[in-house]
Write an enzyme that holds these catalytic residues in place. Structure first.
Site, PDB file in Angstrom:
ATOM      1  N   GLY A 197       4.473   0.210   5.781  1.00 37.48           N
ATOM      2  CA  GLY A 197       3.157   0.192   6.395  1.00 37.48           C
ATOM      3  C   GLY A 197       2.604  -1.064   6.915  1.00 37.48           C
ATOM      4  O   GLY A 197       1.599  -1.372   6.531  1.00 37.48           O
ATOM      5  N   THR A 198       2.888  -1.792   7.767  1.00 38.26           N
ATOM      6  CA  THR A 198       3.847  -2.780   8.167  1.00 38.26           C
ATOM      7  C   THR A 198       3.299  -3.633   9.291  1.00 38.26           C
ATOM      8  O   THR A 198       2.312  -3.267   9.886  1.00 38.26           O
ATOM      9  CB  THR A 198       5.141  -2.077   8.617  1.00 38.26           C
ATOM     10  OG1 THR A 198       6.226  -2.758   8.211  1.00 38.26           O
ATOM     11  CG2 THR A 198       5.279  -1.905  10.072  1.00 38.26           C
ATOM     12  N   THR A 199       3.998  -4.697   9.626  1.00 38.47           N
ATOM     13  CA  THR A 199       3.764  -5.434  10.868  1.00 38.47           C
ATOM     14  C   THR A 199       5.116  -5.738  11.496  1.00 38.47           C
ATOM     15  O   THR A 199       5.978  -6.337  10.844  1.00 38.47           O
ATOM     16  CB  THR A 199       3.023  -6.758  10.618  1.00 38.47           C
ATOM     17  OG1 THR A 199       1.786  -6.506   9.940  1.00 38.47           O
ATOM     18  CG2 THR A 199       2.715  -7.456  11.942  1.00 38.47           C
TER      19      THR A 199
END
Length: 217
Positions: A18-20
């Site tokens: 759930g992230t970049t």
């Protein structure tokens, strides 16, 4: 029931990166980057997952969304590119990899929850970055995605400029990830960086303590 331990809530939650994620072109190649945190609901289930997955020797994808969905798409495309490469007796083009991701994402858009950025280098078009959100295929000079991206759009719009060198692009990616990981509760861990050009594919891990800090940290 009394005497039985309650099942932790995260066990029934979908596991998400759930992230970049980010990728950017430079003259002669691309730089990809991602954080490493994986969550299920409010729980962190993996702190050091590498979300930069190789599709071929000089083609990678950055994963976001459902971890299982994103990994499955990457594995399917990796297999199909290997077969395609044997058939044509040369390395596949980056656009071919991105098109495969796009086709799978669109065909199963009701079942899948994943966004992949595809980036790499080929002899025909050099460094390329493709976004494949929802089955739409677009080539862009840079692309960002994941929950952390909403915190850094202002930064990347202000800092990006065409014609940046490889070193400038690497710094741009690292700074973007550091800012997103500081702001977004679903992003964190370490930063994975992959730099691809005609001559090499270089992978690097930057520990959280070694990431740049900003005025509010």
């Amino acid at each position: 029931m009394l005497g039985e331990e309650a099942e932790p809530q995260w066990i029934s939650e979908e596991v998400k990166t759930g992230t970049t994620i980010i990728a950017i072109e430079f003259n002669g190649g691309v730089v990809l980057g991602s954080d490493s945190r994986v969550s299920a609901g409010d729980s962190v289930v993996n702190r050091v997952m590498n979300k930069l997955s190789p599709l071929h020797d000089k083609i990678y994808c950055a994963l976001s969304g459902s971890a299982a969905d994103a990994q499955t798409i990457a594995e399917m495309v990796n297999y199909q590119l290997d077969v395609h490469s044997l058939e044509i007796d040369e390395d596949p083009q980056v656009r071919s990899a991105a098109t495969l991701v796009k086709n799978i994402s669109y065909k199963y858009k009701e079942e899948l929850s994943a966004h992949l950025i595809v980036a790499g280098w080929d002899r025909r078009d050099g460094g390329q970055v493709f976004a494949t959100l929802g089955g739409l295929l677009t080539r862009q000079p840079f692309a960002i995605g994941g929950s952390g991206s909403s915190y850094v759009y202002g930064f990347v719009d202000a800092e990006y400029r065409r014609g940046m060198t490889k070193e400038e692009c690497q710094k741009f990616v690292v700074n973007t990830l550091a800012l997103a990981m500081n702001r977004d509760g679903s992003s964190g861990g370490v930063a994975y960086i992959v730099t691809i050009d005609e001559h090499s594919t270089d992978e690097k891990v930057i520990l959280g303590n070694d990431l740049p800090t900003f005025f509010d940290q």
